[in-house]
Motif scaffolding. Sequence first.
Motif, PDB file in Angstrom:
ATOM      1  N   TRP A   1      -7.430 -11.886  -1.122  1.00  0.00           N
ATOM      2  CA  TRP A   1      -6.833 -12.907  -0.255  1.00  0.00           C
ATOM      3  C   TRP A   1      -7.891 -13.873   0.275  1.00  0.00           C
ATOM      4  O   TRP A   1      -7.647 -15.083   0.353  1.00  0.00           O
ATOM      5  CB  TRP A   1      -6.092 -12.261   0.909  1.00  0.00           C
ATOM      6  N   SER A   2      -9.077 -13.353   0.598  1.00  0.00           N
ATOM      7  CA  SER A   2     -10.152 -14.214   1.109  1.00  0.00           C
ATOM      8  C   SER A   2     -10.576 -15.226   0.051  1.00  0.00           C
ATOM      9  O   SER A   2     -10.765 -16.418   0.360  1.00  0.00           O
ATOM     10  CB  SER A   2     -11.354 -13.349   1.526  1.00  0.00           C
TER      11      SER A   2
ATOM     12  N   SER B   1      -8.857   7.475  -0.835  1.00  0.00           N
ATOM     13  CA  SER B   1      -9.427   6.587  -1.846  1.00  0.00           C
ATOM     14  C   SER B   1      -8.446   5.496  -2.256  1.00  0.00           C
ATOM     15  O   SER B   1      -8.821   4.324  -2.407  1.00  0.00           O
ATOM     16  CB  SER B   1      -9.850   7.403  -3.080  1.00  0.00           C
ATOM     17  N   VAL B   2      -7.181   5.884  -2.452  1.00  0.00           N
ATOM     18  CA  VAL B   2      -6.162   4.912  -2.832  1.00  0.00           C
ATOM     19  C   VAL B   2      -5.980   3.871  -1.740  1.00  0.00           C
ATOM     20  O   VAL B   2      -5.979   2.657  -1.998  1.00  0.00           O
ATOM     21  CB  VAL B   2      -4.825   5.618  -3.142  1.00  0.00           C
TER      22      VAL B   2
ATOM     23  N   GLU C   1      -6.485  -1.537   0.000  1.00  0.00           N
ATOM     24  CA  GLU C   1      -6.649  -2.409   1.166  1.00  0.00           C
ATOM     25  C   GLU C   1      -7.877  -3.305   1.016  1.00  0.00           C
ATOM     26  O   GLU C   1      -7.828  -4.502   1.324  1.00  0.00           O
ATOM     27  CB  GLU C   1      -6.747  -1.574   2.439  1.00  0.00           C
ATOM     28  N   THR C   2      -9.004  -2.739   0.548  1.00  0.00           N
ATOM     29  CA  THR C   2     -10.230  -3.525   0.385  1.00  0.00           C
ATOM     30  C   THR C   2     -10.053  -4.610  -0.671  1.00  0.00           C
ATOM     31  O   THR C   2     -10.413  -5.776  -0.454  1.00  0.00           O
ATOM     32  CB  THR C   2     -11.397  -2.607  -0.018  1.00  0.00           C
TER      33      THR C   2
ATOM     34  N   VAL D   1       0.875  -1.169   0.000  1.00  0.00           N
ATOM     35  CA  VAL D   1       0.000   0.000   0.000  1.00  0.00           C
ATOM     36  C   VAL D   1       0.916   1.224   0.000  1.00  0.00           C
ATOM     37  O   VAL D   1       1.808   1.323   0.857  1.00  0.00           O
ATOM     38  CB  VAL D   1      -0.928   0.029   1.231  1.00  0.00           C
ATOM     39  N   PRO D   2       0.766   2.156  -0.933  1.00  0.00           N
ATOM     40  CA  PRO D   2       1.661   3.318  -0.992  1.00  0.00           C
ATOM     41  C   PRO D   2       1.662   4.109   0.308  1.00  0.00           C
ATOM     42  O   PRO D   2       0.627   4.263   0.959  1.00  0.00           O
ATOM     43  CB  PRO D   2       1.077   4.154  -2.141  1.00  0.00           C
TER      44      PRO D   2
END
Length: 229
Positions: A139-140, A126-127, A132-133, A98-99
């Motif tokens: 991954w799930s 927003s980024v 992250e979402t 994540v930046p």
Amino acid sequence: MTVRLVKHSASDADVVFAARVSTKGPESLPAGGDLGPTELALINFLMKDRHGSPFEHNSMTFYVEAPIFVLREWQRHRIASYNEESARYRELKPVFYVPAEDRNLVQVGKPGHYRFEPGSKWQERSVRYGIETNSYEAWSVYRDLLNEGIAREVARSVLPVNVYSSMYVTMNARSLMHFLSLRTSNTEALFPSHPQREIEMCAEQVEAIFADLMPVTYGAFQGYGRVAP
């Protein structure tokens, strides 16, 4: 980003004896000891006049941990040897890039003539939220597929390119200098480059290791405009 030196056979003396074989034959083999003014001048001459092959007689192996999109960009340099972690044979770890907040987010200008500028607070949120979402959801799904007995080489298809992977990369000093000339932004460069920030973070670590192992060669590289011979 993680870059670690695993092993090496690299010194400024390697450049000297490789260059002198053309005039001294077997007498060019190193006898040990520190380099004198003549040897220092030789390395600088080779760099200045771009006699590149003497800089190839050495080796550095790095271990790299970075997002897949960084490794793919690195592997565009077909002047090194690579072995990467395989998601066909092992389950990847849930580590995603994540930046950071200081990462410029907005591209301004046309392709080839653009710059990056900081984003607004809204764009930053927003980024971060989007990446992250998406990473969590991917991954799930990945884990659900594995739990259902789906092969790793199939399940990995749902993972985004910001998931971390690892690799070994081996290169010589000449190849390394080509890499640095393209993957770092430096005001002293004769031909400025504008790399993606994430691979530049790796290149900066590589450069620090190179400067420590081969200080004379590195100094000549820097002094002659960061142009690889």
